[in-house]
Design a protein around this motif. Structure first.
Motif, PDB file in Angstrom:
ATOM      1  N   TRP A  80      -1.370  14.055 -10.062  1.00 41.65           N
ATOM      2  CA  TRP A  80      -0.607  12.819  -9.881  1.00 41.65           C
ATOM      3  C   TRP A  80      -1.529  11.761  -9.276  1.00 41.65           C
ATOM      4  N   GLN A  81      -1.273  10.494  -9.632  1.00 39.54           N
ATOM      5  CA  GLN A  81      -2.144   9.401  -9.231  1.00 39.54           C
ATOM      6  C   GLN A  81      -1.352   8.258  -8.614  1.00 39.54           C
ATOM      7  N   VAL A 100       3.623   3.659  -6.625  1.00 34.16           N
ATOM      8  CA  VAL A 100       4.278   4.963  -6.730  1.00 34.16           C
ATOM      9  C   VAL A 100       3.225   5.966  -7.172  1.00 34.16           C
ATOM     10  N   PHE A 101       3.554   7.239  -6.995  1.00 33.78           N
ATOM     11  CA  PHE A 101       2.703   8.301  -7.523  1.00 33.78           C
ATOM     12  C   PHE A 101       3.274   8.739  -8.859  1.00 33.78           C
ATOM     13  N   VAL A 102       2.380   8.867  -9.842  1.00 33.89           N
ATOM     14  CA  VAL A 102       2.802   9.202 -11.202  1.00 33.89           C
ATOM     15  C   VAL A 102       1.947  10.326 -11.757  1.00 33.89           C
ATOM     16  N   PRO A 103       2.541  11.166 -12.620  1.00 33.36           N
ATOM     17  CA  PRO A 103       1.732  12.175 -13.305  1.00 33.36           C
ATOM     18  C   PRO A 103       0.671  11.470 -14.154  1.00 33.36           C
ATOM     19  N   GLN A 104      -0.517  12.060 -14.237  1.00 36.62           N
ATOM     20  CA  GLN A 104      -1.616  11.445 -14.975  1.00 36.62           C
ATOM     21  C   GLN A 104      -1.230  11.131 -16.420  1.00 36.62           C
ATOM     22  N   GLU A 105      -0.492  12.026 -17.081  1.00 35.94           N
ATOM     23  CA  GLU A 105      -0.132  11.771 -18.479  1.00 35.94           C
ATOM     24  C   GLU A 105       0.745  10.529 -18.612  1.00 35.94           C
ATOM     25  N   VAL A 106       1.583  10.271 -17.627  1.00 38.64           N
ATOM     26  CA  VAL A 106       2.418   9.071 -17.645  1.00 38.64           C
ATOM     27  C   VAL A 106       1.536   7.846 -17.419  1.00 38.64           C
ATOM     28  N   ASN A 107       0.631   7.943 -16.463  1.00 39.22           N
ATOM     29  CA  ASN A 107      -0.269   6.841 -16.154  1.00 39.22           C
ATOM     30  C   ASN A 107      -1.104   6.462 -17.381  1.00 39.22           C
TER      31      ASN A 107
END
Length: 187
Positions: A80-81, A100-107
């Motif tokens: 997560w990033q 916010v923190f987001v999963p890398q694939e979402v980012n």
């Protein structure tokens, strides 16, 4: 007095440490990376999309930032990033209201803009003399080929909307509600 990081970030000793057992903490790594993206000339040469980005006064304080991180959904999750512009497209300020923190694939999926000659997700394939639209959902790749740039862009956009909405539902129970709202309403 504390130590300065990147000339602007202040590291005071307190509840949160920069190292535990000689290893950098997740809080410190995240904080230092954010500051470097905004204030390191070397980083900005390698990643020019960060030119003009800034960090709020609160986030310049390591203890404040670390406390904020530990209250956020997804902080510390592997892969997560920290993201500053997924909630507000084009945002250039790292702050508690914008991040916010987001999963890398979402980012990765939510990247926008033009990277090269063609809009994101589209390039010209010289071998088959067609425009290729490519959208990636984790490890799944969706490629379509088109005679016109307009058709390729349209295909990319419609595929991306579908994937973003599917991802919103997939992550609904483990992402920040503000992030879920943005993803579920993505157009």
């Amino acid at each position: 007095m504390g130590d300065f990081v990147c000339g602007v970030g202040i590291y005071h000793k307190g509840k949160y440490a920069s190292k535990v057992n000689y290893k950098r903490t997740k809080e410190y790594q995240t904080w230092k990376g954010m500051l470097e993206r905004c204030y390191s000339g070397i980083t900005q040469v390698n990643q020019p999309s960060y030119v003009g980005c800034t960090v709020s006064e609160n986030f310049k304080n390591f203890q404040y930032f670390a406390e904020w991180c530990n209250q956020q959904i997804g902080f510390g999750n592997k892969g997560w990033q920290l993201d500053k512009d997924i909630l507000f497209t084009g945002n250039k300020i790292y702050s508690e209201d914008n991040c916010v923190f987001v999963p890398q694939e979402v980012n990765l999926l939510m990247r926008t803009g033009q990277r090269g000659l063609y809009p994101t997700g589209v390039h010209y394939d010289v071998r088959c003399k067609r425009f290729r639209a490519r959208c990636v959902d984790g490890t799944k790749v969706f490629d379509t080929y088109h005679r016109t740039l307009e058709d390729a862009v349209s295909s990319y956009k419609s595929t991306k909307v579908k994937i973003v909405k599917e991802i919103a539902e997939r992550y609904k129970e483990c992402i920040c509600p503000r992030l879920y709202e943005v993803l579920s309403k993505y157009e």
